[in-house]
Write a protein that holds these residues in place. Structure first.
Motif, short mmCIF file in Angstrom:
data_model
loop_
_atom_site.label_atom_id
_atom_site.label_comp_id
_atom_site.label_asym_id
_atom_site.label_seq_id
_atom_site.Cartn_x
_atom_site.Cartn_y
_atom_site.Cartn_z
N GLU A 34 0.83 -1.20 0.00
CA GLU A 34 0.00 0.00 0.00
C GLU A 34 0.87 1.26 0.00
O GLU A 34 0.52 2.25 -0.64
CB GLU A 34 -0.94 -0.01 1.20
CG GLU A 34 -2.04 -1.04 1.08
CD GLU A 34 -2.88 -1.18 2.34
OE1 GLU A 34 -2.72 -0.37 3.27
OE2 GLU A 34 -3.70 -2.11 2.38
N LYS A 35 1.99 1.21 0.70
CA LYS A 35 2.91 2.34 0.71
C LYS A 35 3.50 2.55 -0.68
O LYS A 35 3.66 3.69 -1.14
CB LYS A 35 4.02 2.12 1.73
CG LYS A 35 4.90 3.31 1.93
CD LYS A 35 5.88 3.09 3.06
CE LYS A 35 6.72 4.35 3.25
NZ LYS A 35 7.66 4.22 4.35
N LYS A 38 0.93 4.28 -2.64
CA LYS A 38 0.83 5.68 -2.20
C LYS A 38 1.96 6.51 -2.81
O LYS A 38 1.75 7.64 -3.25
CB LYS A 38 0.87 5.74 -0.68
CG LYS A 38 0.56 7.07 -0.10
CD LYS A 38 0.51 7.01 1.42
CE LYS A 38 0.14 8.34 2.01
NZ LYS A 38 0.10 8.30 3.47
N LYS A 57 -9.08 9.45 -1.52
CA LYS A 57 -9.24 8.11 -0.95
C LYS A 57 -10.69 7.84 -0.57
O LYS A 57 -11.22 6.76 -0.85
CB LYS A 57 -8.33 7.97 0.27
CG LYS A 57 -8.31 6.59 0.87
CD LYS A 57 -7.32 6.48 2.00
CE LYS A 57 -7.29 5.08 2.55
NZ LYS A 57 -6.30 4.93 3.62
#
Length: 183
Positions: A34-35, A38, A57
Motif C-alpha cells: 500500500e505504501k 501511495k 481516498k
C-alpha cells in the motif's frame, strides 16, 4: 483424552502465537504494498495536498463500494461489522465485569469468525484491478485519479490475502478446539 489435552495445550501455547505473528508479518507485507501504491500516487499527482489525498481516498472507497459491491454484500458487511463490534464489547464486558472467561472466549471466537467472514467476502485484488481498469477505459480523463498496480503486485496482494484467510481459519479452529476441551 489426556494426550488430546496435551496436544491442544501445545497447540494453544505454541501454534496460536506463531499464527498471530505470521498474521502481523502478512499485514506488514500488505502495508508495504500500500505504501508503494501511495508513493506511485504521489509521483503521478504531485499537485495533490494531504487534504486532496484524503478526499481522493474517500471518493475511491465510496465509488468502489457503490459499484463493485452488490447491495446484498454491503448489507452483509454492515451486519458483520456490527457483529464484530458486539463481539469486542461482549468479550470486554464479560471478562472485566463478570469475570466469566468461558463466555468471553465465545465472544473472541465470534470475533475471529467475523473477521474471517469479512476477509472472505471482500472483493479479490484481481477483481478490484479489473474493476479499475474498466473504470479507466470508461473515464479516460480519470477524475478519481486512479493509479493501478502492476500485475505482479496485484498477484502478491492476492497471495497475501489468501495466506491471511488461511491464517484466520487456523486461529479460529484453534480457538474452537481450545474452547471445546477446556470449557
Amino acid at each position: 483424552m489426556e494426550v488430546l489435552r496435551l496436544v491442544s495445550q501445545f497447540y494453544a501455547i505454541i501454534a496460536i502465537p506463531v499464527f498471530i505473528f505470521c498474521g502481523f508479518r502478512l499485514r506488514n507485507q500488505r502495508m508495504a504494498m500500500e505504501k508503494k501504491k501511495k508513493n506511485k500516487v504521489s509521483e503521478m499527482f504531485p499537485e495533490l495536498s494531504n487534504e486532496d489525498l484524503k478526499l481522493r481516498k474517500t471518493a475511491i472507497i465510496n465509488y468502489q463500494n457503490m459499484y463493485l459491491n452488490t447491495t446484498f454484500k454491503r448489507g452483509i458487511q454492515m451486519l458483520l461489522t456490527v457483529a464484530l463490534l458486539t463481539s469486542i464489547i461482549g468479550a470486554l464486558v464479560t471478562s472485566m465485569l463478570y469475570q466469566d472467561f468461558s463466555t468471553s472466549f465465545l465472544f473472541i471466537i465470534a470475533l475471529t469468525f467475523c473477521i474471517l467472514l469479512l476477509s472472505i467476502i471482500a472483493p479479490s485484488s484481481q477483481k478490484q484491478a479489473q474493476f479499475w481498469e474498466n473504470y479507466l477505459n470508461q473515464h479516460p480523463d480519470n477524475p478519481l485519479k486512479i493509479v493501478l498496480l502492476d500485475r505482479e503486485d496485484v498477484e502478491k496482494i492476492t497471495a497475501i490475502r489468501k495466506k491471511q484467510v488461511i491464517n484466520f481459519m487456523v486461529i479460529e479452529l484453534a480457538f474452537l478446539i481450545f474452547y471445546v476441551l477446556y470449557f
